[in-house]
Design an enzyme around this catalytic site. Sequence first.
Site, PDB file in Angstrom:
ATOM      1  N   TYR A 176      -2.001  16.474  -0.339  1.00 49.64           N
ATOM      2  CA  TYR A 176      -1.932  15.057  -0.717  1.00 49.64           C
ATOM      3  C   TYR A 176      -0.915  14.864  -1.836  1.00 49.64           C
ATOM      4  O   TYR A 176      -0.122  13.934  -1.813  1.00 49.64           O
ATOM      5  CB  TYR A 176      -3.313  14.534  -1.151  1.00 49.64           C
ATOM      6  CG  TYR A 176      -3.198  13.099  -1.613  1.00 49.64           C
ATOM      7  CD1 TYR A 176      -2.903  12.091  -0.701  1.00 49.64           C
ATOM      8  CD2 TYR A 176      -3.290  12.771  -2.956  1.00 49.64           C
ATOM      9  CE1 TYR A 176      -2.712  10.781  -1.120  1.00 49.64           C
ATOM     10  CE2 TYR A 176      -3.111  11.473  -3.383  1.00 49.64           C
ATOM     11  CZ  TYR A 176      -2.823  10.477  -2.457  1.00 49.64           C
ATOM     12  OH  TYR A 176      -2.623   9.190  -2.880  1.00 49.64           O
ATOM     13  N   PRO A 178       2.437   6.578 -12.174  1.00 47.76           N
ATOM     14  CA  PRO A 178       1.111   6.385 -11.577  1.00 47.76           C
ATOM     15  C   PRO A 178       0.937   7.212 -10.308  1.00 47.76           C
ATOM     16  O   PRO A 178       1.731   7.127  -9.389  1.00 47.76           O
ATOM     17  CB  PRO A 178       1.104   4.891 -11.237  1.00 47.76           C
ATOM     18  CG  PRO A 178       2.556   4.534 -11.059  1.00 47.76           C
ATOM     19  CD  PRO A 178       3.307   5.408 -12.017  1.00 47.76           C
ATOM     20  N   CYS A 179      -0.078   8.037 -10.289  1.00 48.07           N
ATOM     21  CA  CYS A 179      -0.392   8.824  -9.086  1.00 48.07           C
ATOM     22  C   CYS A 179      -1.866   8.663  -8.766  1.00 48.07           C
ATOM     23  O   CYS A 179      -2.723   8.823  -9.641  1.00 48.07           O
ATOM     24  CB  CYS A 179      -0.084  10.299  -9.294  1.00 48.07           C
ATOM     25  SG  CYS A 179       1.665  10.668  -9.350  1.00 48.07           S
ATOM     26  N   GLN A 216      -0.857   0.125 -13.046  1.00 50.64           N
ATOM     27  CA  GLN A 216      -0.097  -0.099 -11.801  1.00 50.64           C
ATOM     28  C   GLN A 216      -1.024  -0.738 -10.776  1.00 50.64           C
ATOM     29  O   GLN A 216      -2.172  -0.315 -10.604  1.00 50.64           O
ATOM     30  CB  GLN A 216       0.456   1.229 -11.272  1.00 50.64           C
ATOM     31  CG  GLN A 216       1.225   1.110  -9.969  1.00 50.64           C
ATOM     32  CD  GLN A 216       0.346   1.329  -8.751  1.00 50.64           C
ATOM     33  OE1 GLN A 216      -0.533   2.182  -8.757  1.00 50.64           O
ATOM     34  NE2 GLN A 216       0.583   0.560  -7.693  1.00 50.64           N
ATOM     35  N   ARG A 269       3.614   9.800   6.420  1.00 50.93           N
ATOM     36  CA  ARG A 269       3.530  11.069   5.667  1.00 50.93           C
ATOM     37  C   ARG A 269       2.959  12.134   6.598  1.00 50.93           C
ATOM     38  O   ARG A 269       1.750  12.279   6.737  1.00 50.93           O
ATOM     39  CB  ARG A 269       2.671  10.922   4.419  1.00 50.93           C
ATOM     40  CG  ARG A 269       3.293   9.986   3.421  1.00 50.93           C
ATOM     41  CD  ARG A 269       2.596   9.992   2.082  1.00 50.93           C
ATOM     42  NE  ARG A 269       3.037   8.839   1.321  1.00 50.93           N
ATOM     43  CZ  ARG A 269       2.265   8.120   0.523  1.00 50.93           C
ATOM     44  NH1 ARG A 269       1.007   8.432   0.360  1.00 50.93           N
ATOM     45  NH2 ARG A 269       2.767   7.084  -0.123  1.00 50.93           N
ATOM     46  N   SER A 308      12.835   4.026  -8.569  1.00 48.38           N
ATOM     47  CA  SER A 308      11.914   5.014  -7.993  1.00 48.38           C
ATOM     48  C   SER A 308      11.940   4.885  -6.480  1.00 48.38           C
ATOM     49  O   SER A 308      12.040   3.770  -5.952  1.00 48.38           O
ATOM     50  CB  SER A 308      10.487   4.731  -8.502  1.00 48.38           C
ATOM     51  OG  SER A 308       9.545   5.588  -7.888  1.00 48.38           O
ATOM     52  N   HIS A 315       9.327   6.363  -5.047  1.00 50.09           N
ATOM     53  CA  HIS A 315       7.925   6.747  -4.876  1.00 50.09           C
ATOM     54  C   HIS A 315       7.786   8.260  -4.644  1.00 50.09           C
ATOM     55  O   HIS A 315       6.939   8.721  -3.890  1.00 50.09           O
ATOM     56  CB  HIS A 315       7.339   5.983  -3.676  1.00 50.09           C
ATOM     57  CG  HIS A 315       5.921   5.544  -3.863  1.00 50.09           C
ATOM     58  ND1 HIS A 315       5.580   4.272  -4.229  1.00 50.09           N
ATOM     59  CD2 HIS A 315       4.743   6.206  -3.713  1.00 50.09           C
ATOM     60  CE1 HIS A 315       4.253   4.170  -4.290  1.00 50.09           C
ATOM     61  NE2 HIS A 315       3.730   5.341  -3.985  1.00 50.09           N
ATOM     62  N   GLY A 349      11.357  13.529  -9.003  1.00 50.40           N
ATOM     63  CA  GLY A 349      11.952  14.868  -8.992  1.00 50.40           C
ATOM     64  C   GLY A 349      12.264  15.446 -10.351  1.00 50.40           C
ATOM     65  O   GLY A 349      12.938  16.474 -10.434  1.00 50.40           O
TER      66      GLY A 349
END
Length: 384
Positions: free
Chosen positions: A68, A123-124, A175, A212, A271, A273, A309
């Site tokens: 994930y 934010p994750c 966020q 994904r 970004s 993402h 990155g």
Amino acid sequence: MRVSTCAVILLAAGAMAARPFLDEPDTGITDVLVDLPKGQLPDLDDMVALNDFQYAARNYLPAANYTYYRSGAGGEWSYRNNLEVYNRYRFKPRTVVDITSISNSMNTTVLGYNISSPLFISPCARAGYGHPDAELNIVRGAAANNVIYVVSGFSTLPLKQISAAADPGQILFSQIYFGNNDTYNTEQIRLAEAAGAKAIVWAVDSPGSPSRQRSARYGVGSANTVFLSNSWDRYHSLQAQTKLPLVLKGIMTAADARTAIRQGVKAIILSNHGGRNLDGSPSSLEVALEIYQTDPSVFKQTEVLADGGIRYGTDALRLLSLGVKAVGVGRPVMFSNVFGEEGVTKALSIIKNEIMNDAANLGVANIKKIDASYVQWTPNNWYS
Ligand SMILES: Cc1cc2nc3c(=O)[nH]c(=O)nc-3n(C[C@H](O)[C@H](O)[C@H](O)COP(=O)(O)O)c2cc1C
């Protein structure tokens, strides 16, 4: 004649062969931890770089949880590009410079809030996949390092609980994935305000559901399943409901950055993402460079932040040199969370220290004065 033609072709092919992609560049951790059993955590003392936390999480977490965090979209070309792009641009280090005051120049402000370093936590979602205390470790690690934590709208724990664990005066941004339902959107704004967030970050880069593939194999794909009707009207209607500044996250062109300025946006985050939404979207360094080359005044007209990155201090410096005010790290923080609060604290202090020492070695006496002349902006073909 035929043999020499073949030799030339082979030599040329060798020279042009693509360099293999290294998700975690080899700096020897696997040699040192060669006996580490699968499913076991190494010692925190063995972590000397951000990438080491990825190694630790990959070894320790169940595959679905690790996947994930690690996953990108599509063929993961943007994910890989995010990591590789920095080294396409070599530095132009200055020598014989007195850099002994560099540490005094590291503090900065974002939207007027003081932070110790030009660094924030991106934010994750779902910190609970890494540790049972989930975002509580992250908020405490951010406090220990005095950096801004942008709390994900899809956090494992409610924002209220996360902010209750914050230090007095600690700066949190909230966020939010604003949806098509105005009532829901207003509720989210009120929750952010009630939790004491100092800004609301609207992720505008995810209006559709991303593909994904790596995540889908483990059933841990994106939660977004509807098309979102993002618009400038929506931006104004949301901004009109709160005194908190509405930051736009996911700007990927100079044109959108300029539009955001015209619409009055106080800060934007370049970004893609983390390469998780639109495969083929540019890295934030490429966008920052496009802005710098077409309209550098953007960096003065709004606060430009960036993520994607960033694994080394040197990555951050390239972004800062173009005019970016602060840089965000996403995955490394989630990976470091497998060690709990101490892991997050250590990961953040590693990257903070690298930014400072790499600046010193670049010959930057005052990090606030770094500029584009410290980098050779003609890309080398190292990764082509
Ligand atoms: C596991 C994971 C979850 C994420 N969740 C969110 C999210 O909830 N909201 C958001 O705006 N961005 C989210 N992102 C994107 C990050 O905010 C950030 O843009 C990206 O991680 C930066 O790249 P990096 O991971 O290479 O540092 C997520 C990224 C990851 C890796």
